[in-house]
Design an enzyme around this catalytic site. Structure first.
Site, PDB file in Angstrom:
ATOM      1  N   LYS A  70      61.904  56.514  26.539  1.00  0.00           N
ATOM      2  CA  LYS A  70      61.027  55.454  26.526  1.00  0.00           C
ATOM      3  C   LYS A  70      60.472  54.658  25.269  1.00  0.00           C
ATOM      4  O   LYS A  70      60.407  55.499  24.169  1.00  0.00           O
ATOM      5  CB  LYS A  70      59.549  56.029  27.132  1.00  0.00           C
ATOM      6  CG  LYS A  70      58.405  54.955  27.565  1.00  0.00           C
ATOM      7  CD  LYS A  70      57.553  55.730  28.258  1.00  0.00           C
ATOM      8  CE  LYS A  70      56.537  54.439  29.034  1.00  0.00           C
ATOM      9  NZ  LYS A  70      55.190  55.348  29.707  1.00  0.00           N
ATOM     10  N   SER A 145      54.950  53.529  34.329  1.00  0.00           N
ATOM     11  CA  SER A 145      55.403  52.478  32.990  1.00  0.00           C
ATOM     12  C   SER A 145      56.686  53.148  32.521  1.00  0.00           C
ATOM     13  O   SER A 145      57.301  52.510  31.628  1.00  0.00           O
ATOM     14  CB  SER A 145      54.240  52.536  31.938  1.00  0.00           C
ATOM     15  OG  SER A 145      53.898  53.729  31.240  1.00  0.00           O
ATOM     16  N   SER A 169      52.737  57.643  34.802  1.00  0.00           N
ATOM     17  CA  SER A 169      53.989  56.793  34.424  1.00  0.00           C
ATOM     18  C   SER A 169      55.152  57.523  34.238  1.00  0.00           C
ATOM     19  O   SER A 169      56.225  57.061  34.419  1.00  0.00           O
ATOM     20  CB  SER A 169      53.515  56.221  33.088  1.00  0.00           C
ATOM     21  OG  SER A 169      52.506  55.478  33.104  1.00  0.00           O
TER      22      SER A 169
END
Length: 432
Positions: A70, A145, A169
């Protein structure tokens, strides 16, 4: 080649993954899950091949494994934007602690994955890359996310992936993208070098296609880090060989609590789809020897609302992180909002900008913090009374929304019926 013929060495493996990224993320269905490909990945793979040819031994437990990470995590020599066009072009000088651990284990950081600006959405919107697609249904959202990691790992654009979870997330995109996603107890994995949403709630973790992969990745990532005082958690836990704890018979004799008040309403057709799937999973658990008991959490939604501290705390933590990096082009949330350098669908980021400059001066801060302590006690006490070792409930009460629904504004962030805040706001681990 579906997905690869057996590769000969790490160089061919990395080349195969890079070809998949070009074929499926950059073109074809254009998943839009990758922000930046590591420009040194091929060289790193070649170096591992050379070293293995000379020594005959692996460099570590993740020798040559291409991993997608990420874009919330700083990577030396690879652009890191935290999902924001406002920070486009930022290349850190040093790796986050977790990245150092992965490299030391022999992993190849293949690419950085898409995320909403500063991790402020459960959906796949980002000012840096636009929208990310769900590889199972391109018209639907991959979750957030960590949606870029979710989509990339689901589409086999990397062998395994790293996400970060503050309020869901990791777990939400893992649910939407059919992955194993683990949110650890905060501090079991160091967050040093990761942009925060709320420091005391942030948790990095694995996002993988199998439980075994997740366990092996977890082993590498956990540990005490002097740069993150919250890793006192890791010091207490000690070093655990998670991959050696895997046991197909583990549910035999286990008492599992089912939190039915977290299920969606039966009158909602979308919730019925999820409830049906959960009931099938519960039946499978019972068939594997588990005893299922209903566990009620008194005043559940009251505690979820009262212990929420995003508006109170998040801007403070993000601003401190940005201000500690003077080379960044913008260094606080309000300036980014004023310059309109964020995705317009991120209503939550706009709300965070209105949070207090100093949360400790906010009269509600301590009330909400103490509510978390009480919330955690309520949950653990109910588990203890029922004699259960774990709780089960849907990650979210409805399936992945369509892009059309989200674009039309059907789900303002805080109205989305996710259950991920239960574990997040009690500082407990959870897995999708």
């Amino acid at each position: 080649r579906t997905p690869f013929d057996l590769p000969e060495g790490e160089s061919e493996l990395v080349a195969g993954y890079l070809a998949r990224i070009n074929a499926y993320d950059r073109s074809g269905p254009t998943l839009n899950s990758i922000v930046t490909v590591n420009p040194h990945a091929a060289d790193e793979a070649a170096q591992l091949d050379t070293e293995f040819a000379a020594s005959g031994t692996f460099s570590g437990p993740l020798h040559g494994v291409p991993i997608v990470v990420k874009d919330q995590v700083e990577t030396a020599g690879i652009m890191t934007t935290f999902g924001s066009i406002a920070l486009d072009g930022y290349v850190p000088d040093t790796d986050a602690t977790a990245i150092r651990q992965l490299r030391a284990a022999g992993a190849i950081i293949l690419a950085k994955t898409a995320m909403p600006d500063f991790a402020t959405s459960w959906f796949g919107y980002s000012s840096k890359v636009g929208t990310t697609k769900n590889p199972y249904d391109l018209d639907h959202d991959p979750g957030g996310s960590s949606g870029g990691t979710g989509a990339a790992v689901a589409a086999n654009l990397g062998a395994i992936g790293v996400g970060e979870d503050t309020g869901g997330s990791i777990r939400l995109p893992s649910s939407f993208d059919n992955l194993v996603g683990l949110k650890v107890t905060p501090g079991l994995i160091s967050r040093a070098g990761m942009s925060p949403l709320m420091v005391f709630q942030d948790s990095a973790g694995p996002m993988c296609r199998t439980v075994t992969d997740a366990a092996k990745l977890l082993e590498v990532m956990v540990g005490f880090d002097p740069a993150d005082p919250y890793t006192a958690t890791a010091a207490i836990a000690g070093q655990v060989k998670y991959s050696e704890r895997l046991d197909k018979a583990a549910l035999s004799g286990a008492r599992i609590g089912v939190v039915r008040e977290a299920f969606g309403e039966a009158s909602d057709p979308s919730a019925t789809l999820v409830n049906t799937l959960i009931e099938q999973a519960l039946a499978a658990m019972a068939a594997a020897g588990a005893t299922l008991v209903d566990v009620a959490i008194p005043d559940l939604q009251h505690y979820v609302a009262l212990s929420s501290m995003y508006i109170t705390r998040a801007r403070y933590d993000i601003d401190r992180f940005l201000a500690a990096r003077p080379s960044l082009p913008m260094q606080n949330v309000k300036a980014i909002i004023a310059a309109k350098k964020y995705h317009p669908k991120l209503d939550f980021l706009e709300a965070l900008a209105e949070g207090p400059d100093d949360p400790y001066a906010d009269p509600e801060y301590y009330q909400r913090y103490m509510a978390r302590e009480q919330f955690q006690r309520v949950v653990i006490n109910q588990m203890a009374k029922a004699g259960t070792t774990a709780l089960v409930f849907p990650t979210t009460q409805v399936p992945s929304p369509s892009r059309a629904e989200l674009d039309a504004g059907k789900w303002p962030l805080l109205d989305f019926p996710t259950n991920t805040l239960i574990a997040a706001q009690t500082w407990m681990p959870a897995m999708s």
